[in-house]
Design a protein around this motif. Sequence first.
Motif, mmCIF file in Angstrom:
data_model
loop_
_atom_site.group_PDB
_atom_site.id
_atom_site.type_symbol
_atom_site.label_atom_id
_atom_site.label_comp_id
_atom_site.label_asym_id
_atom_site.label_seq_id
_atom_site.Cartn_x
_atom_site.Cartn_y
_atom_site.Cartn_z
ATOM 1 N N SER A 190 0.918 -1.280 -0.034
ATOM 2 C CA SER A 190 0.084 0.085 0.134
ATOM 3 C C SER A 190 0.938 1.251 0.032
ATOM 4 N N GLY A 191 0.373 2.506 -0.456
ATOM 5 C CA GLY A 191 1.152 3.373 -0.483
ATOM 6 C C GLY A 191 1.568 3.824 -1.879
ATOM 7 N N GLN A 192 2.316 4.741 -2.137
ATOM 8 C CA GLN A 192 3.027 5.037 -3.312
ATOM 9 C C GLN A 192 4.099 5.836 -3.496
ATOM 10 N N ILE A 193 4.661 5.604 -4.475
ATOM 11 C CA ILE A 193 6.002 6.238 -4.619
ATOM 12 C C ILE A 193 6.097 6.971 -5.820
ATOM 13 N N LEU A 194 6.263 8.366 -5.750
ATOM 14 C CA LEU A 194 6.188 9.299 -6.844
ATOM 15 C C LEU A 194 7.609 9.742 -7.135
ATOM 16 N N ILE A 195 7.615 9.694 -8.480
ATOM 17 C CA ILE A 195 9.164 10.543 -8.989
ATOM 18 C C ILE A 195 8.738 11.544 -9.682
ATOM 19 N N ASP A 196 9.170 12.778 -9.324
ATOM 20 C CA ASP A 196 8.666 13.996 -9.941
ATOM 21 C C ASP A 196 7.010 14.011 -10.166
ATOM 22 N N GLY A 197 6.374 13.384 -9.346
ATOM 23 C CA GLY A 197 5.068 13.655 -9.188
ATOM 24 C C GLY A 197 4.356 12.538 -9.965
ATOM 25 N N ARG A 198 5.199 11.661 -10.429
ATOM 26 C CA ARG A 198 4.653 10.515 -11.390
ATOM 27 C C ARG A 198 5.035 9.109 -10.703
ATOM 28 N N GLN A 199 3.657 8.230 -10.645
ATOM 29 C CA GLN A 199 4.088 7.075 -9.779
ATOM 30 C C GLN A 199 4.818 5.981 -10.429
ATOM 31 N N VAL A 200 5.655 5.506 -9.763
ATOM 32 C CA VAL A 200 6.616 4.251 -10.480
ATOM 33 C C VAL A 200 5.556 3.010 -10.786
ATOM 34 N N THR A 201 5.430 2.495 -11.771
ATOM 35 C CA THR A 201 4.723 1.545 -12.320
ATOM 36 C C THR A 201 5.842 0.308 -12.739
ATOM 37 N N ALA A 202 6.869 0.564 -13.523
ATOM 38 C CA ALA A 202 7.611 -0.586 -13.942
ATOM 39 C C ALA A 202 9.106 -0.106 -14.111
ATOM 40 N N PRO A 203 9.939 -0.934 -14.216
ATOM 41 C CA PRO A 203 11.429 -0.569 -14.329
ATOM 42 C C PRO A 203 11.414 0.314 -15.637
ATOM 43 N N SER A 204 12.286 1.261 -15.615
ATOM 44 C CA SER A 204 12.465 2.076 -16.939
ATOM 45 C C SER A 204 13.963 2.421 -17.037
ATOM 46 N N ALA A 205 14.578 2.818 -18.093
ATOM 47 C CA ALA A 205 15.939 3.442 -18.273
ATOM 48 C C ALA A 205 16.143 4.482 -17.723
ATOM 49 N N ASP A 206 15.300 5.127 -16.853
ATOM 50 C CA ASP A 206 15.453 6.482 -16.357
ATOM 51 C C ASP A 206 16.298 6.214 -15.020
ATOM 52 N N ILE A 207 15.975 5.092 -14.687
ATOM 53 C CA ILE A 207 16.375 4.627 -13.094
ATOM 54 C C ILE A 207 17.128 3.305 -13.243
ATOM 55 N N ILE A 208 18.608 3.637 -13.182
ATOM 56 C CA ILE A 208 19.359 2.270 -13.490
ATOM 57 C C ILE A 208 19.707 1.757 -12.072
ATOM 58 N N PHE A 209 19.690 0.607 -11.716
ATOM 59 C CA PHE A 209 19.913 -0.273 -10.714
ATOM 60 C C PHE A 209 21.105 -0.892 -10.943
ATOM 61 N N VAL A 210 22.139 -0.674 -9.838
ATOM 62 C CA VAL A 210 23.410 -1.441 -9.730
ATOM 63 C C VAL A 210 23.219 -2.456 -8.758
ATOM 64 N N PHE A 211 23.239 -3.659 -9.288
ATOM 65 C CA PHE A 211 22.943 -5.035 -8.077
ATOM 66 C C PHE A 211 23.857 -5.058 -7.018
ATOM 67 N N GLN A 212 23.539 -5.441 -6.100
ATOM 68 C CA GLN A 212 24.264 -6.118 -4.903
ATOM 69 C C GLN A 212 25.279 -7.161 -5.440
ATOM 70 N N HIS A 213 24.765 -8.241 -6.030
ATOM 71 C CA HIS A 213 25.613 -9.116 -6.733
ATOM 72 C C HIS A 213 25.852 -8.553 -8.267
ATOM 73 N N ASN A 214 27.084 -9.051 -8.682
ATOM 74 C CA ASN A 214 27.220 -8.765 -10.058
ATOM 75 C C ASN A 214 26.348 -8.794 -11.214
ATOM 76 N N GLY A 215 25.708 -7.558 -11.521
ATOM 77 C CA GLY A 215 24.797 -7.706 -12.752
ATOM 78 C C GLY A 215 25.273 -7.481 -13.859
ATOM 79 N N LEU A 216 26.777 -7.700 -14.132
ATOM 80 C CA LEU A 216 27.282 -7.542 -15.585
ATOM 81 C C LEU A 216 26.744 -8.892 -16.250
#
Lengths: 263, 257
Positions: free
Chosen positions: A73-99
């Motif tokens: 429950s609740g929501q996450i807003l990035i610049d006022g828009r709700q996060v729904t799916a992964p996108s190339a605007d937010i890149i995730f660097v993984f805890q274990h090697n993601g290469l």
Amino acid sequence: MGHILIQNITKEYVNRRRRPRNGEDNTRDEVLTVLDNVNLEFQDGEMVCILGPSGCGKSTLLRMIAGFDTPSSGQILIDGRQVTAPSADIIFVFQHNGLLPWMTVWENVELGLRNMQDEEEKSAQIQEFINMVELAGFENHYPSQLSGGMQRRAELARALAVNPEMLIMDEPFNGLDFLTHMKMREEVVNMHEFIAKTTLMVTHDIDDALVMGDRIVVMGDRPTQVKLVRKLEMGRPRNLDRDPELAALRDELFFMLGVSYAV
Amino acid sequence: MFKPFSARAVFNSLLSFGTVLLLWQVTSSFSGWSSQVFPSPTTVFNSMWSLIVNGTLLKHSVASLYRVTVGFYLAALLGIPFGIMLGRMLLMRDMLNPLIQFLRPISPLAWIPLAMLWFGIGDQPAIFLIFLSSFFPLVVATMVAVSSISPVYFQVAANFCFNRTEVVTKIIVPAILPDVITALRLTISIAWLVVVAAEMIAVQSGLGYMILDSRNALRMDYVMVGMITIGIIGVILDLLMRMLGNIESTSWAIRKH
């Protein structure tokens, strides 16, 4: 872009219990609350360091901000828009090697630029990012042929090549030796000064947070709530021993995380 | 890295082959059995030479290899994509996996009567049996390989906005290649086992047929020539498959260790 608003986030996992056959046990499935009503706000361009005991839901929070997971429950807003799916605007660097282990450093960095039409410009950009993390000469090496620190740098280059609005790093220094850890810390700080993008980082190292963070968030044990949000105004480089304010904060953080005296 | 032709490896394998040949020669000389029952290596190699010279051996070998190649390629072309599908689609796996596990332990040889009825005499029943023998192991191996790909790579794919084709070509295929090559190596030897058995029943050519025909003529030396040829071709097929694993883009899994 890069302002993050986290409103009343709760995340629950349901643990299905095995019940006895006679059916007398009417208890409900155990609900594991990982995050309990978390509210946070991060400004554009901030370097945010999130501290907390292991298993408290720090990674879950990051994954939800990146769109890999959804809150109960609740929501996450990035610049006022709700996060729904992964996108190339937010890149995730993984805890274990993601290469991707079957691709060379060059090909991995190319992933973020693969849709560029102009081949020459694309090559130039890939080279630029590889040089930036000082991996020139290792373009044709596979991840398994690199040391741990070089792998992290390669992953950082791959993340930056996308020109993301935001970087999310889940314990990026995990498993590095001490010296590499110090160097990578400096590199990430420099990189952040240079590109000035919002960067979220989970760490279990209090000194990482004190040296790097514009804002420090401490999360408590499950069900996790935010225990402390502190904005650090002092400039860098920071000296933990000479700055009394930082030293005091350091003691406070250690105490808050259950170590009553800093060794 | 796999190096089959290093001097040490070649020397050691020649040593063991030589020892076996020597033991064979000694046993056949001193056992007192007639050469009709237990031919000596010299007899066998003489017969082999005559079969090579008159072209019989080549003809039968080519016939067998043709059937294996067609059946095996068909199994790989259909089995690997099918395995990828089952590995990625939970619903399909739940529905079809029990069926596959049910069909898998039925020996391809048990299909011989049906294969002969359906396809008649000739290449088709043999190819069908080889297909059956390789298809199920390949499907299962691919399915397991796909479902054990680390979820991190799919998250990377989502993060970099891969489309479906890219997920298949840049993540799934390279990730499963090492496992699939191992599976191909195992299945080609199964296929090679099955072709000989299949040829003993439904066809008029091939190494299996040659062995059966020689038995009827009581030529044990020809039987042994057939067996040796099968062994040699089997080793060559295995070497070819292992070389696939040396291609750079597939050997990431070996370097990892």
